[in-house]
Enzyme design. Structure first.
Site, PDB file in Angstrom:
ATOM      1  CG  HIS A   1      -6.806   8.404  -0.449  1.00 55.53           C
ATOM      2  ND1 HIS A   1      -5.464   8.322  -0.758  1.00 55.53           N
ATOM      3  CD2 HIS A   1      -7.284   7.136  -0.511  1.00 55.53           C
ATOM      4  CE1 HIS A   1      -5.147   7.065  -1.012  1.00 55.53           C
ATOM      5  NE2 HIS A   1      -6.227   6.318  -0.862  1.00 55.53           N
TER       6      HIS A   1
ATOM      7  CE  LYS B   1      -1.422   5.071  -0.886  1.00 53.84           C
ATOM      8  NZ  LYS B   1      -1.793   3.889  -1.612  1.00 53.84           N
TER       9      LYS B   1
ATOM     10  CE  LYS C   1      -3.959   6.664   2.688  1.00 54.66           C
ATOM     11  NZ  LYS C   1      -5.352   6.396   2.825  1.00 54.66           N
TER      12      LYS C   1
ATOM     13  CG  HIS D   1      -2.082   0.909   1.144  1.00 54.89           C
ATOM     14  ND1 HIS D   1      -2.287   1.937   2.035  1.00 54.89           N
ATOM     15  CD2 HIS D   1      -3.099   0.991   0.256  1.00 54.89           C
ATOM     16  CE1 HIS D   1      -3.392   2.593   1.725  1.00 54.89           C
ATOM     17  NE2 HIS D   1      -3.904   2.049   0.650  1.00 54.89           N
TER      18      HIS D   1
END
Length: 987
Positions: free
Chosen positions: A789, A358, A791, A356
């Site tokens: 989206h 990026k 975090k 997950h």
């Protein structure tokens, strides 16, 4: 030569004593093993001759192309990696024998297995290779002149103890051979174990000690955990160029990523959950064809830049991100583009979890991390527009709304998936950041670990896909070479002495600097007056290169001492405990003495903040932060399946819990999910919720103000109406989030309400984001949630946590999804307020919060001082909560969109859908189309109002989270739904 021992030349260089030489790690001292002891013993050599020899050697080694030539390496019996500064100082290297490698082509008899001509020591499976030990890895080369390793062990955290209870496992250990003429040792790290033979038992002991010391030596100590249990140590404790810069939303982040790719000189690392080669990083897309991702990569690949892309290999039945298409498209760009997809689900048995992270890393110089994948649907601006007709900003399938439809094919990317005049796109809110310096190289190290693990699993025999080597966290600067310039500057910042350096190593000058052969004395770096000695050696060399001493005053050595693991929840003293930093809270309190009148500050404070003032990315939209010096620590979630580690690492989880507990006034969270558990909850195992509960209760008992603000999506970003038979996934996530927030014995609001009563929202509250607009000229007015989206977590405007991890078990437990993040603590402080009192806020954290809040509340830059203090009621209640409630009421009046607090059952939902479809003639899946006219009663008469007239009162995008939505329904999947049997996937 006529010598004169009594009259030393004024320019002579003082000799090292033997004792001082022992206590210092000289990066390349082994290159000429005869010179240094000879200089130390032979007093007959004139100081002038010694100085000339030292100058000659430094200038000789200053020519990197000469030093790295095959002839010089062969003469000195070293490898080309010895003088490569990016891999750190030289430790140990020589020929060894290994058995595990495939057959190496033999040009002559030099690779025969016998180390002695007197006997045959082993069979034909053993091969002669060149072993190179660096601070962070052990590499095996076919030949000293090679730069590409046959194999590499990247050092990683070792288990706390072995199964026999004999203490911490060692990285290298001696092995007993049946044949007394054979001498071997074993190197074990993660899931790998390599057996190595050398010539003698003394060499075995030397190698074992050297490898173990390299794995545990400060400051990295890659084989023992650091704060939060992380593989990476805190950076920025001294001036080491650790810097960070934030970006809000895709427009700002993608432009910065494009600029960095355009500036790449040597290599690019990209890691993603989803990657779309046809993604435009700049818009309008018609005017920026060269900024399409595949075009950017092609241009750099043709220039010789090596590009490595690591993609998540999805379960095709569950996701439609089509990594097969992405891989084929990327590999067709150029031979310098290498792509790996991982994992292979059938062979690994990993079906539920994903990679997950990026990541984009350029030249080990700058790294981008956060919530943004390089894929469709992520590009957005602060306005979060819901329409784009005719297409200008979002071409083809980039006009994206996963609530309405997920494309079944990605090949024809320029073909629309949605009918733009009927369906809104779903705006995307995200936060990303850039890192420079040692934190960047720590993240690159993580990428190298994952790449090498995937390479061994997927393509062990593919020569076109190489193993990678991690670069060292910093380069030891020249101070006598021709290309260096070192500057020492003392200044008073936070009562600390800040050392500012300028060395010649950078992404643009890697060919100029190398570690010195003969450095000056490392002891007594400054004169008694505190002035630097003439050699100009900066103080951090003393910390990096001199062995740390233990409590007995002995040099740090694996043989003498075993490193104790740093606790998972080390109290925050600045950033770590063992370097004498000032305690986090005491430091902040001391720094915040004095009063600053907020009313007297510059009203244009936000507009005058320097952006990109230190060479970062510039922007005037408030979406790009200043490039700030910070203390940073990289944190992650990895395990055996995801990175080949020997144990799970959940340092992101530990960091969340620790930072929450240490918050003094305020916690701000934005996250895609909010699924967590209280103590004793056996279903949800992460304890972010428990940490929040404990901290709020402590504030309540101490009768102190404390705020927790949580911003999450209004609905999960998955396809399907809430009442559809195929939308069990959406309902499952809603079930676990409501279970966390407000429903049942395990929710935080339920537990707090028993003690706090109506005061509960003084301490914690939940919000979402929403936007509206006309889909086309004369077309319908539509609304959509702004999908949160990001975090992030901001603590007291001083510490920020940014990364890819969601607040759920998937992201935080370490054994599930792989994640990466960073904890950023500001070094540069700004005058601000907290709870009505003067406060020294961090430059990075404060400006990030102000940017987010300005966007959410619709505040212009000139009014940002109204939200400078996030705790006082004039901000929290009069602005934040009031704007959210007002916006929520307006959206309800105009659209009756879902979710909302008026719909409590699925029956009510069905009735509302039927009513609006009949009234409007068309509606989106979440009831997002406004009627042409709003009807209202005025003195008994029906009054028609344009919906846009009513919507002009909306400020920003903030709305209240609907805590009562579907409160009378069980949203948990039923036993006849497949989601019922894969519960862990949804939390």
């Amino acid at each position: 030569m006529v010598q004169d021992d009594d009259d030393a030349d004024e320019d002579s260089v003082p000799l090292h004593t033997d004792e001082s030489a022992k206590n210092r790690d000289v990066p390349s001292s082994a290159a000429l093993p005869i010179i240094r002891p000879a200089l130390g013993r032979q007093q007959s050599i004139a100081d002038r001759a010694k100085s000339a020899m030292q100058g000659y050697l430094n200038h000789f080694l200053g020519n990197i192309s000469l030093v790295n030539s095959r002839e010089v390496c062969k003469f000195l019996e070293v490898s080309m990696l010895s003088f490569s500064p990016e891999y750190g100082p030289k430790l140990k290297e020589e020929y060894v024998m290994v058995k595990h490698l495939p057959k190496i082509p033999k040009d002559d008899d030099s690779r025969k297995c016998c180390m002695s001509s007197c006997f045959s020591c082993c069979n034909d499976n053993w091969q002669k290779v060149w072993a190179v030990l660096k601070p962070g890895f052990l590499a095996l080369l076919a030949d000293p002149s090679d730069t590409q390793p046959l194999d590499i062990i990247v050092f990683d955290v070792l288990p706390a103890s072995d199964r026999n209870g004999d203490g911490r496992l060692s990285l290298a250990s001696e092995m007993k051979e049946r044949n007394p003429l054979r001498h071997s040792f074993k190197v074990t790290c993660g899931l790998r174990s390599i057996r190595i033979r050398v010539r003698s038992s003394s060499k075995v002991k030397d190698w074992v000690a050297a490898i173990n010391d390299a794995g545990l030596r400060p400051p990295e100590g890659w084989c023992h955990p650091h704060r939060y249990g992380s593989f990476a140590p805190p950076r920025g404790l001294i001036e080491d160029d650790s810097q960070a810069q934030w970006f809000v939303d895709g427009q700002a982040a993608f432009d910065a990523i494009a600029s960095s790719i355009e500036d790449a000189k040597s290599e690019i690392f990209i890691c993603g959950w989803w990657l779309c080669p046809e993604l435009y990083l700049r818009r309008p897309f018609h005017a920026h064809t060269s900024a399409r991702l595949d075009n950017l990569l092609e241009a750099k690949a043709k220039q010789g830049v090596q590009i490595y892309i690591l993609l998540y290999k999805e379960v095709a039945l569950a996701l439609k991100i089509n990594s097969v298409y992405s891989k084929k498209k990327l590999l067709s760009i150029h031979e310098n583009v290498r792509v790996l997809r991982y994992p292979d689900h059938f062979s690994t048995g990993v079906y539920l979890w994903s990679h997950h992270e990026k990541l984009v890393i350029v030249d080990h110089h700058i790294c981008f991390i956060g919530g943004l994948d390089l894929c469709f649907g992520r590009y957005d601006t602060p306005e979060h527009k819901v329409g784009d007709f005719p297409p200008v900003m979002w071409p083809g399938k980039d006009y994206y709304n996963p609530r309405e439809s997920e494309p079944n094919s990605w090949e024809d990317t320029m073909k629309d998936e949605l009918e733009r005049e009927k369906y809104p796109r779903m705006p995307w809110h995200d936060v990303h950041c850039a890192l420079w310096g040692p934190p960047c190289r720590d993240i690159a190290r993580h990428f190298v670990q994952r790449w090498n693990y995937a390479k061994r699993s997927k393509a062990p025999n593919e020569q076109a896909i190489p193993l990678l080597m991690p670069q060292h966290h910093m380069v030891i600067p020249h101070y006598l070479g021709r290309s260096s310039e070192i500057q020492i500057e003392s200044k008073n910042t936070d009562n600390q002495r800040v050392i500012k350096r300028e060395d010649s190593f950078s992404s643009s000058s890697q060919d100029q600097d190398i570690p010195l052969l003969l450095p000056q004395e490392s002891d007594g770096l400054t004169s008694p007056e505190g002035n630097p000695k003439p050699n100009g050696l900066i103080s951090f060399l003393h910390h990096i290169d001199k062995p740390r001493k233990n409590s007995n005053g002995l040099p740090f050595s694996f043989r003498k001492d075993k490193a104790a693991a740093v606790g998972l929840d080390t109290p925050m003293k600045g950033f770590v405990d063992d370097l004498g930093s000032v305690h986090y809270h005491e430091k902040k309190s001391a720094d915040r003495l004095g009063h600053v009148d907020l009313q007297d500050t510059d009203r244009e404070w936000w507009e005058t903040q320097e952006r990109g003032d230190q060479g970062g990315f510039a922007g005037d939209s408030g979406q790009i932060g200043p490039r700030a010096s910070c203390r940073c620590q990289v944190i992650r979630s990895v395990s055996q399946w995801s990175a080949g580690t020997s144990q799970n690492e959940e340092s992101i989880h530990n960091a969340y819990c620790s930072l929450i507990e240490k918050a003094e006034y305020f916690i701000y969270i934005e996250n895609q999910f909010f699924i967590s558990g209280l103590s004793g909850d056996e279903m949800i195992r992460n304890r972010v919720l428990e940490a929040l509960h404990r901290r709020i209760m402590r504030a309540y008992n101490d009768k102190k103000s404390f705020r927790v603000i949580v911003v999450i999506p209004l609905l999960p970003g998955f396809q399907g109406g809430l009442d559809d038979s195929g939308a069990a996934s959406v309902r499952a996530i809603m079930h676990w989030q409501y279970r966390t927030i407000c429903r049942g014995q395990n929710s935080i609001l339920h537990n707090l309400y028993e003690l706090l009563g109506s005061r509960i929202h003084d301490y914690i509250s939940f919000y979402g984001l929403r936007s509206y607009g006309r889909l086309s000229d004369g077309g319908p007015v539509a609304t959509s949630q702004v999908y949160v989206h990001s975090k992030i977590m901001i603590i007291d405007d001083c510490v920020s946590l940014i990364g890819s991890a969601n607040i759920n078990d998937r992201s935080l437990l370490g054994s599930r999804d792989s994640e990466i993040g960073v904890v950023i603590e500001d070094r540069e402080l700004i005058d601000s307020y907290m709870d009505g009192k003067p406060w020294k806020a961090g430059k990075f954290s404060l400006t990030l919060r102000l940017s987010l809040w300005s966007e959410h509340l619709g505040l212009p830059a000139g009014e940002v001082n109204q939200i400078m203090d996030p705790v006082i009621e004039s901000t929290y209640k009069d602005i934040w909560m009031t704007v959210a409630k007002t916006n929520t009421a307006i959206y309800q009046d105009v659209f009756s969109c879902v979710p909302n607090d008026l719909i409590h059952t699925r029956l009510a939902f069905r009735q509302s859908v039927a009513f609006w479809k009949e009234k409007v003639g068309h509606t989106t899946i979440d009831l997002g189309i406004a009627p042409k006219n709003l009807e209202s009663y005025d003195d008994g008469n029906i009054k028609n109002t344009d919906p846009l007239e009513r919507l002009t009162s909306v400020r920003g995008h903030l709305v209240s989270f609907p805590l009562e939505f579907m409160c009378q329904e069980s949203l948990r999947p039923a036993f006849n739904e497949s989601e019922y049997y894969a519960t862990q996937v949804f939390h």
